[in-house]
Structure formats: structure tokens, C-alpha cells
Design a protein around this motif. Structure first.
Motif, mmCIF file in Angstrom:
data_model
loop_
_atom_site.group_PDB
_atom_site.id
_atom_site.type_symbol
_atom_site.label_atom_id
_atom_site.label_comp_id
_atom_site.label_asym_id
_atom_site.label_seq_id
_atom_site.Cartn_x
_atom_site.Cartn_y
_atom_site.Cartn_z
ATOM 1 N N SER A 103 -28.189 -18.412 -31.608
ATOM 2 C CA SER A 103 -29.187 -17.844 -30.700
ATOM 3 C C SER A 103 -29.082 -18.494 -29.338
ATOM 4 C CB SER A 103 -30.603 -18.077 -31.243
ATOM 5 O OG SER A 103 -30.782 -17.487 -32.499
ATOM 6 N N LEU A 104 -29.479 -17.742 -28.343
ATOM 7 C CA LEU A 104 -29.648 -18.263 -26.990
ATOM 8 C C LEU A 104 -31.064 -17.927 -26.572
ATOM 9 C CD1 LEU A 104 -28.353 -19.526 -24.395
ATOM 10 C CD2 LEU A 104 -27.974 -17.165 -23.623
ATOM 11 N N PHE A 105 -31.816 -18.963 -26.201
ATOM 12 C CA PHE A 105 -33.179 -18.760 -25.717
ATOM 13 C C PHE A 105 -33.213 -18.999 -24.213
ATOM 14 C CE2 PHE A 105 -35.116 -18.326 -29.807
ATOM 15 C CZ PHE A 105 -34.354 -19.111 -30.652
ATOM 16 N N ILE A 106 -33.881 -18.111 -23.525
ATOM 17 C CA ILE A 106 -34.073 -18.266 -22.089
ATOM 18 C C ILE A 106 -35.575 -18.369 -21.846
ATOM 19 C CG2 ILE A 106 -33.618 -17.333 -19.786
ATOM 20 C CD1 ILE A 106 -31.444 -15.559 -21.025
ATOM 21 N N THR A 146 -25.336 -9.196 -18.626
ATOM 22 C CA THR A 146 -24.905 -9.017 -20.021
ATOM 23 C C THR A 146 -24.542 -10.378 -20.586
ATOM 24 O OG1 THR A 146 -24.092 -6.771 -19.634
ATOM 25 C CG2 THR A 146 -23.203 -7.939 -21.539
ATOM 26 N N TYR A 147 -25.032 -10.657 -21.790
ATOM 27 C CA TYR A 147 -24.785 -11.945 -22.435
ATOM 28 C C TYR A 147 -23.887 -11.718 -23.650
ATOM 29 C CZ TYR A 147 -28.297 -13.843 -19.372
ATOM 30 O OH TYR A 147 -28.986 -14.229 -18.241
ATOM 31 N N LEU A 160 -32.017 -4.824 -23.502
ATOM 32 C CA LEU A 160 -33.271 -5.522 -23.644
ATOM 33 C C LEU A 160 -33.920 -5.634 -22.270
ATOM 34 C CD1 LEU A 160 -35.034 -7.206 -25.587
ATOM 35 C CD2 LEU A 160 -33.638 -9.194 -24.997
ATOM 36 N N SER A 161 -35.193 -5.265 -22.200
ATOM 37 C CA SER A 161 -35.926 -5.337 -20.935
ATOM 38 C C SER A 161 -37.182 -6.168 -21.163
ATOM 39 C CB SER A 161 -36.287 -3.926 -20.451
ATOM 40 O OG SER A 161 -36.996 -3.991 -19.229
ATOM 41 N N VAL A 162 -37.382 -7.182 -20.328
ATOM 42 C CA VAL A 162 -38.535 -8.069 -20.474
ATOM 43 C C VAL A 162 -39.179 -8.289 -19.106
ATOM 44 C CG1 VAL A 162 -37.472 -9.233 -22.456
ATOM 45 C CG2 VAL A 162 -37.229 -10.206 -20.166
ATOM 46 N N PRO A 163 -40.452 -8.661 -19.078
ATOM 47 C CA PRO A 163 -41.074 -8.987 -17.785
ATOM 48 C C PRO A 163 -40.690 -10.403 -17.353
ATOM 49 C CG PRO A 163 -42.670 -9.184 -19.551
ATOM 50 C CD PRO A 163 -41.421 -8.664 -20.181
ATOM 51 N N GLU A 164 -40.716 -10.628 -16.079
ATOM 52 C CA GLU A 164 -40.435 -11.954 -15.546
ATOM 53 C C GLU A 164 -41.349 -12.985 -16.199
ATOM 54 O OE1 GLU A 164 -40.625 -11.979 -11.320
ATOM 55 O OE2 GLU A 164 -40.300 -14.152 -11.138
ATOM 56 N N GLY A 165 -40.776 -14.140 -16.532
ATOM 57 C CA GLY A 165 -41.556 -15.202 -17.154
ATOM 58 C C GLY A 165 -41.513 -15.191 -18.673
ATOM 59 N N ALA A 166 -40.996 -14.122 -19.261
ATOM 60 C CA ALA A 166 -40.952 -14.019 -20.723
ATOM 61 C C ALA A 166 -39.914 -14.987 -21.296
ATOM 62 C CB ALA A 166 -40.625 -12.591 -21.144
ATOM 63 N N ILE A 167 -40.088 -15.290 -22.571
ATOM 64 C CA ILE A 167 -39.063 -16.028 -23.316
ATOM 65 C C ILE A 167 -38.161 -14.990 -23.974
ATOM 66 C CG2 ILE A 167 -38.601 -17.591 -25.236
ATOM 67 C CD1 ILE A 167 -41.328 -18.871 -24.705
ATOM 68 N N VAL A 168 -36.874 -15.154 -23.766
ATOM 69 C CA VAL A 168 -35.897 -14.208 -24.295
ATOM 70 C C VAL A 168 -35.117 -14.868 -25.419
ATOM 71 C CG1 VAL A 168 -33.858 -12.825 -23.748
ATOM 72 C CG2 VAL A 168 -35.696 -13.072 -22.058
ATOM 73 N N SER A 169 -34.910 -14.121 -26.468
ATOM 74 C CA SER A 169 -34.106 -14.606 -27.596
ATOM 75 C C SER A 169 -32.949 -13.638 -27.815
ATOM 76 C CB SER A 169 -34.971 -14.681 -28.851
ATOM 77 O OG SER A 169 -34.169 -14.963 -29.982
ATOM 78 N N LEU A 170 -31.743 -14.162 -27.692
ATOM 79 C CA LEU A 170 -30.537 -13.355 -27.904
ATOM 80 C C LEU A 170 -29.812 -13.929 -29.117
ATOM 81 C CD1 LEU A 170 -29.327 -13.309 -24.193
ATOM 82 C CD2 LEU A 170 -30.787 -11.640 -25.344
ATOM 83 N N ARG A 204 -33.356 -24.057 -18.410
ATOM 84 C CA ARG A 204 -34.166 -23.043 -19.085
ATOM 85 C C ARG A 204 -33.463 -22.440 -20.290
ATOM 86 N NH1 ARG A 204 -34.644 -18.641 -16.580
ATOM 87 N NH2 ARG A 204 -33.047 -18.918 -14.954
ATOM 88 N N PHE A 205 -32.263 -22.853 -20.558
ATOM 89 C CA PHE A 205 -31.457 -22.265 -21.634
ATOM 90 C C PHE A 205 -31.341 -23.227 -22.819
ATOM 91 C CE2 PHE A 205 -29.938 -18.596 -19.293
ATOM 92 C CZ PHE A 205 -30.053 -18.991 -17.971
ATOM 93 N N THR A 206 -31.485 -22.679 -24.016
ATOM 94 C CA THR A 206 -31.284 -23.442 -25.242
ATOM 95 C C THR A 206 -30.390 -22.638 -26.167
ATOM 96 O OG1 THR A 206 -33.451 -24.506 -25.109
ATOM 97 C CG2 THR A 206 -32.366 -24.507 -27.259
ATOM 98 N N ALA A 207 -29.324 -23.269 -26.623
ATOM 99 C CA ALA A 207 -28.434 -22.636 -27.601
ATOM 100 C C ALA A 207 -28.689 -23.271 -28.951
ATOM 101 C CB ALA A 207 -26.976 -22.825 -27.190
ATOM 102 N N GLN A 208 -28.749 -22.434 -29.957
ATOM 103 C CA GLN A 208 -29.056 -22.899 -31.304
ATOM 104 C C GLN A 208 -28.013 -22.342 -32.255
ATOM 105 O OE1 GLN A 208 -32.835 -21.458 -33.384
ATOM 106 N NE2 GLN A 208 -33.509 -23.368 -32.436
#
Lengths: 115, 111
Positions: B73-76, B86-87, B11-21, B60-64
Motif C-alpha cells: 500500500s501507499l498512503f498519502i 498516475t501511481y 480515484l478522485s478525492v478532495p484536497e486534504g483527504a488520506i489516500v490509500s493505493l 506525507r507518504f507511507t509505503a507499507q
């Protein structure tokens, strides 16, 4: 740095050989866990020791064995090595009651390559 | 079917994005849910730990955890290049039960 040390960092050997991986847990940690990480299987639990006694076994092959010594360091012995044993081997330690849900601190790993 | 499935990525995202794993699992006995972060050439380190269902936030991390759907899920938020790693999700059915890990997803945060 987690405080867990593993030696050697890299190991290259041939099929059929035997190797020993060494782990020193964080100071004061009584529990040691061994894991194998490969691209196809991911991170898999092998075996756990708590204060010198085997506590739990996971997907550990009969060709593999481990022990924890009185000074709490641990060794993982891998014998009759096969190509498929090539992987990263991690040791982790925890301080509390040796439960899997205790925070586990992982070492940097030993990369084993079997040729 | 594997006990724990994780999106393979990368997964590749730009800086500042919200990431969902995300991870899904099949074993309804799992009660303890963890997220580990593994930097290149390093061992995994525990990032978040949740018991049973619900949300947990740490900076900045939320686990659901949604046990009814067997989905975690893990949100960043405000992702940073330093989050590139790697997560791995991990789960256990009890304190004395081994951790079962997902295969991990590699995240790259582009400056």
C-alpha cells in the motif's frame, strides 16, 4: 527534468515500417533500460544495457532490437511494425551497478503511433 | 492471473483527504517494492522504495508491505492537487531481476 532525453517525442508511421528511437542517459549513468507502456499491458520492461553490453531481456519481440553505443546513448529499433506496437516507449538510466533496484530515472518517452 | 494487480481506478478525492493505493501480487519471490508517480505526459519517477516487509515513511507518504498477504500500500496524507498523477507499483525478486509493474491508478485531488 530527469536528465534523460529521448527523441523523437512523437512518431507516426505505417504498418510494416521500421523506426529508431533514441535515448541519451543522464551524465555518468552506465545503465539504460527500455520500457513499453500501453493501456492494456501497462509498463513492461523490454531490455537493459550496461556499459555497452546487453544485461537483461524482458518481453522484447524479435522484431525489436536495441544497442548501446560507446558514448552510452542507446537506440531501440522497431521493425515490421504492427498496429499493436503503438505505445509509449520509455528509456530509463541508472548510475550504479546496473541492478534493477537502483534508482531508475525515466525520460519523457516517445509516443509511437502505427497507422 | 497477472503477477501484479492494481486497482484500476480512477480515484478522485478532495484536497486534504488520506489516500490509500494498493497492489496485490502472486509471486512470493518478490522482495523489493516500489511506488512510482507519473504525471501526465511525463515518465515515471521513483517515489518510495521498500525492501521486504514493513513500513517506510517519507513526508506525507507511507509505503507499507505485507508479504504474508502479498499486499502493498501507499498512503498519502493531506493530499494536495499536486499529487494528481498516475501511481504505479513495481516489484522485483532480486537486484538483478526485472521490475514488474502494476497497470497504475490515476488519482485526482480536487481543490
Amino acid at each position: 527534468d530527469s536528465g534523460v532525453t529521448q527523441t523523437p517525442k512523437h512518431l507516426i508511421t505505417a504498418t510494416g515500417q521500421r523506426v529508431t528511437l533514441r535515448c541519451s542517459p543522464r551524465s555518468g549513468d552506465l545503465s539504460v533500460y527500455w520500457y513499453q507502456q500501453s493501456l492494456d499491458q501497462g509498463l513492461q520492461f523490454l531490455i537493459q544495457y550496461y556499459n555497452g553490453e546487453e544485461r537483461a531481456k524482458g518481453n522484447i519481440l524479435e522484431r525489436f532490437s536495441a544497442q548501446q553505443f560507446p558514448d552510452l546513448h542507446s537506440e531501440l529499433n522497431l521493425s515490421s511494425l504492427e498496429l499493436g506496437d503503438s505505445a509509449l516507449y520509455f528509456c530509463a538510466s541508472s548510475v550504479e551497478m546496473g541492478q534493477f533496484t537502483d534508482t531508475q530515472y525515466f525520460g519523457p518517452g516517445t509516443r509511437l503511433t502505427v497507422l | 492471473q497477472k503477477e501484479v494487480e492494481q486497482d484500476p481506478g480512477p480515484l478522485s478525492v478532495p484536497e486534504g483527504a488520506i489516500v490509500s493505493l494498493n497492489c496485490t501480487y502472486s509471486n512470493s519471490a518478490f522482495q523489493y517494492f516500489m511506488w512510482y508517480r507519473q504525471y501526465s505526459r511525463k515518465g515515471p519517477e521513483l517515489l518510495m522504495y521498500t525492501y521486504s516487509s514493513g513500513n517506510k515513511e517519507d513526508g506525507r507518504f507511507t509505503a507499507q508491505v505485507d508479504k504474508s498477504s502479498k499486499y502493498i500500500s501507499l498512503f498519502i496524507r493531506d493530499s494536495q492537487p499536486s499529487d494528481s498523477a498516475t501511481y504505479l507499483c513495481a516489484m522485483s525478486s532480486g537486484a538483478n531481476s526485472k521490475l514488474t509493474f502494476g497497470k497504475g491508478i490515476t488519482l485526482s485531488v480536487r481543490p
